[in-house]
Design a protein around this motif. Structure first.
Motif, PDB file in Angstrom:
ATOM      1  N   PRO A   1      -6.943  -1.130  11.482  1.00 26.81           N
ATOM      2  CA  PRO A   1      -6.953  -2.710  11.311  1.00 26.81           C
ATOM      3  C   PRO A   1      -5.887  -3.204  10.642  1.00 26.81           C
ATOM      4  N   VAL A   2      -5.872  -4.612  10.781  1.00 23.12           N
ATOM      5  CA  VAL A   2      -4.725  -5.267   9.987  1.00 23.12           C
ATOM      6  C   VAL A   2      -5.168  -5.241   8.488  1.00 23.12           C
ATOM      7  N   LEU A   3      -4.000  -4.710   7.662  1.00 23.24           N
ATOM      8  CA  LEU A   3      -4.377  -4.735   6.159  1.00 23.24           C
ATOM      9  C   LEU A   3      -4.550  -5.998   5.368  1.00 23.24           C
ATOM     10  N   GLN A   4      -5.606  -6.245   4.590  1.00 17.16           N
ATOM     11  CA  GLN A   4      -5.573  -7.533   3.905  1.00 17.16           C
ATOM     12  C   GLN A   4      -5.036  -7.546   2.408  1.00 17.16           C
ATOM     13  N   GLY A   5      -4.719  -6.330   2.091  1.00 14.53           N
ATOM     14  CA  GLY A   5      -4.561  -6.135   0.581  1.00 14.53           C
ATOM     15  C   GLY A   5      -4.312  -4.688   0.335  1.00 14.53           C
ATOM     16  N   ILE A   6      -4.077  -4.365  -1.091  1.00  9.89           N
ATOM     17  CA  ILE A   6      -3.703  -3.137  -1.508  1.00  9.89           C
ATOM     18  C   ILE A   6      -4.361  -2.748  -2.828  1.00  9.89           C
ATOM     19  N   VAL A   7      -4.966  -1.671  -3.042  1.00 11.15           N
ATOM     20  CA  VAL A   7      -6.035  -1.410  -4.133  1.00 11.15           C
ATOM     21  C   VAL A   7      -5.305  -0.010  -4.801  1.00 11.15           C
ATOM     22  N   VAL A   8      -4.994  -0.064  -6.111  1.00  9.51           N
ATOM     23  CA  VAL A   8      -4.203   1.168  -6.654  1.00  9.51           C
ATOM     24  C   VAL A   8      -4.945   1.784  -7.621  1.00  9.51           C
TER      25      VAL A   8
ATOM     26  N   GLY B   1      -8.152   5.305   2.068  1.00 11.73           N
ATOM     27  CA  GLY B   1      -9.092   4.521   3.073  1.00 11.73           C
ATOM     28  C   GLY B   1      -9.067   2.975   3.059  1.00 11.73           C
ATOM     29  N   ILE B   2      -9.807   2.670   4.052  1.00 10.22           N
ATOM     30  CA  ILE B   2      -9.529   0.969   4.101  1.00 10.22           C
ATOM     31  C   ILE B   2     -10.972   0.620   3.804  1.00 10.22           C
ATOM     32  N   ASP B   3     -11.255  -0.343   2.981  1.00 12.18           N
ATOM     33  CA  ASP B   3     -12.695  -0.825   2.552  1.00 12.18           C
ATOM     34  C   ASP B   3     -13.069  -1.865   3.570  1.00 12.18           C
ATOM     35  N   GLN B   4     -14.380  -2.523   3.585  1.00 10.55           N
ATOM     36  CA  GLN B   4     -14.687  -3.663   4.386  1.00 10.55           C
ATOM     37  C   GLN B   4     -13.882  -4.937   4.463  1.00 10.55           C
ATOM     38  N   GLN B   5     -13.318  -5.339   3.344  1.00 13.56           N
ATOM     39  CA  GLN B   5     -12.394  -6.355   3.052  1.00 13.56           C
ATOM     40  C   GLN B   5     -10.824  -6.239   3.783  1.00 13.56           C
ATOM     41  N   GLY B   6     -10.663  -4.937   4.341  1.00 18.73           N
ATOM     42  CA  GLY B   6      -9.462  -4.745   4.895  1.00 18.73           C
ATOM     43  C   GLY B   6      -8.337  -4.234   3.599  1.00 18.73           C
ATOM     44  N   ARG B   7      -8.987  -3.854   2.533  1.00 19.26           N
ATOM     45  CA  ARG B   7      -7.823  -3.586   1.634  1.00 19.26           C
ATOM     46  C   ARG B   7      -7.657  -2.140   1.879  1.00 19.26           C
ATOM     47  N   LEU B   8      -6.217  -1.560   1.587  1.00 19.26           N
ATOM     48  CA  LEU B   8      -5.783  -0.239   1.740  1.00 19.26           C
ATOM     49  C   LEU B   8      -6.167   0.444   0.120  1.00 19.26           C
TER      50      LEU B   8
ATOM     51  N   LEU C   1       5.321  -2.948  -5.872  1.00 15.80           N
ATOM     52  CA  LEU C   1       5.545  -2.959  -4.547  1.00 15.80           C
ATOM     53  C   LEU C   1       4.461  -3.697  -3.643  1.00 15.80           C
ATOM     54  N   ALA C   2       3.178  -3.735  -4.118  1.00 21.74           N
ATOM     55  CA  ALA C   2       2.003  -4.261  -3.421  1.00 21.74           C
ATOM     56  C   ALA C   2       2.294  -5.858  -3.304  1.00 21.74           C
ATOM     57  N   GLY C   3       3.200  -6.421  -4.492  1.00 21.68           N
ATOM     58  CA  GLY C   3       3.248  -7.684  -4.445  1.00 21.68           C
ATOM     59  C   GLY C   3       4.289  -8.324  -3.496  1.00 21.68           C
ATOM     60  N   GLY C   4       5.157  -7.270  -2.899  1.00 21.94           N
ATOM     61  CA  GLY C   4       6.472  -7.581  -2.094  1.00 21.94           C
ATOM     62  C   GLY C   4       6.184  -7.265  -0.578  1.00 21.94           C
ATOM     63  N   ARG C   5       6.926  -6.623  -0.015  1.00 19.21           N
ATOM     64  CA  ARG C   5       7.001  -6.331   1.481  1.00 19.21           C
ATOM     65  C   ARG C   5       6.464  -5.100   1.925  1.00 19.21           C
ATOM     66  N   LEU C   6       5.781  -4.347   1.021  1.00 19.64           N
ATOM     67  CA  LEU C   6       4.968  -3.035   1.398  1.00 19.64           C
ATOM     68  C   LEU C   6       4.022  -3.456   2.332  1.00 19.64           C
ATOM     69  N   LEU C   7       3.251  -4.390   2.198  1.00 18.82           N
ATOM     70  CA  LEU C   7       1.947  -4.680   3.064  1.00 18.82           C
ATOM     71  C   LEU C   7       2.380  -5.086   4.486  1.00 18.82           C
ATOM     72  N   LYS C   8       3.299  -5.994   4.568  1.00 21.45           N
ATOM     73  CA  LYS C   8       4.056  -6.198   5.786  1.00 21.45           C
ATOM     74  C   LYS C   8       4.485  -5.034   6.447  1.00 21.45           C
ATOM     75  N   LYS C   9       5.304  -4.373   5.789  1.00 23.20           N
ATOM     76  CA  LYS C   9       5.601  -3.007   6.534  1.00 23.20           C
ATOM     77  C   LYS C   9       4.653  -2.191   7.022  1.00 23.20           C
TER      78      LYS C   9
END
Length: 283
Positions: A65-72, A24-31, A47-55
């Motif tokens: 929503p537009v994703l602002q970050g990724i949480v593993v 899911g996506i939190d209130q900060q827009g992080r997946l 991958l999160a530090g590369g092109r994954l977020l843009k893809k």
């Protein structure tokens, strides 16, 4: 996220989609997503530090929503299991086999053995180990032991930007592999860790690929691992944190390749401070 399954699979590929589940996506827009094992968690962090977020943003479903970050999120081995380990495996295997991670979505316990004999003995004891674990921690959810891997010989490679003697580099790596097989045994993997910053660093990967061709029936067991500085997350501290993380892995040896006398190599200094053996070569 169930409705967005096709989006996720199309972006990361079928293999990763089977081993990485978006939550899911939190209130900060992080997946947020969870991984089948720590290995996939590490891969996704890279991958999160590369092109994954843009893809993911470029192909996101309508209304997402537009994703602002990724949480593993990864399954961590409970401290209770680590404390019980001597009781579970027996005193003779306590120091010979160590726990490494959870696999199969937390249902399988992965281990690393110091010798082939310890690995084989652990496999024989697996039913008794699982029975003891179930009695001690009935709610832990672990139902199997993954086949134990053999402990690798870990070597940190630090190179100068001006080092150009690639033939000499290859000879040192070959000698190191030979020494590792003589000391640890031919079944143990030689793990070469570097930062990927210099041409010599990148040549380490090329050498490893050349001695591990897919068509070879009995290739040399050499793996390479690149740990790059994450400027997006850590800014000016990224290089220091990267180097400290490499040293924290407690490599068995640090190989240093320099182009000039008394050339300072930060990783080499950190290794010496932690009493890690250092071998230096100058072109």
């Amino acid at each position: 996220m169930a409705q967005a399954e096709s989006w996720w699979k199309a972006t990361v590929g079928s293999t990763l989609a089977r081993n990485v589940e978006p939550l899911g996506i939190d209130q900060q827009g992080r997946l947020h997503f969870r991984c089948a094992s720590a290995a996939y968690g590490t891969h996704m962090q890279l991958l999160a530090g590369g092109r994954l977020l843009k893809k993911l943003n470029d192909s996101r479903p309508t209304g997402a929503p537009v994703l602002q970050g990724i949480v593993v999120r990864v399954h961590k081995v409970p401290d209770a299991i680590k404390e019980l380990w001597p009781h579970l495996v027996g005193a003779d295997l306590t120091d010979e086999v160590r726990i490494t991670q959870l696999q199969d979505w937390g249902r399988a316990l992965a281990t690393e053995a110091a010798t082939a004999q310890a690995r084989d003995e652990l496999a024989l004891r697996a039913p008794q180990i699982l029975a003891r674990l179930k009695d001690a921690l009935p709610d832990c959810g672990i139902t199997s032991l993954s086949p134990s891997t053999l402990r690798s010989v870990s070597v940190l490679v630090a190179t100068s930007p001006d080092f150009t003697d690639l033939q000499g580099l290859e000879q040192v790596l070959m000698d190191t592999w030979h020494d590792a097989t003589q000391v640890a045994g031919p079944e143990h993997v030689l793990s070469l860790h570097h930062t990927g910053e210099t041409a010599a660093d990148r040549h380490v990967d090329a050498w490893a690929a050349s001695v591990n061709p897919p068509a070879l029936s009995a290739p040399m067991l050499v793996h390479t691992f690149v740990r790059k500085a994450d400027m997006n997350r850590h800014g000016s501290d990224s290089f220091r944190l990267r180097d400290e993380a490499l040293i924290a892995q407690q490599p068995d040896l640090c190989l240093v390749f320099t182009a000039h006398p008394d050339e300072p190599i930060r990783l080499a200094g950190l290794a010496r401070d932690k009493n890690i053996p250092v071998r230096s070569y100058m072109q």
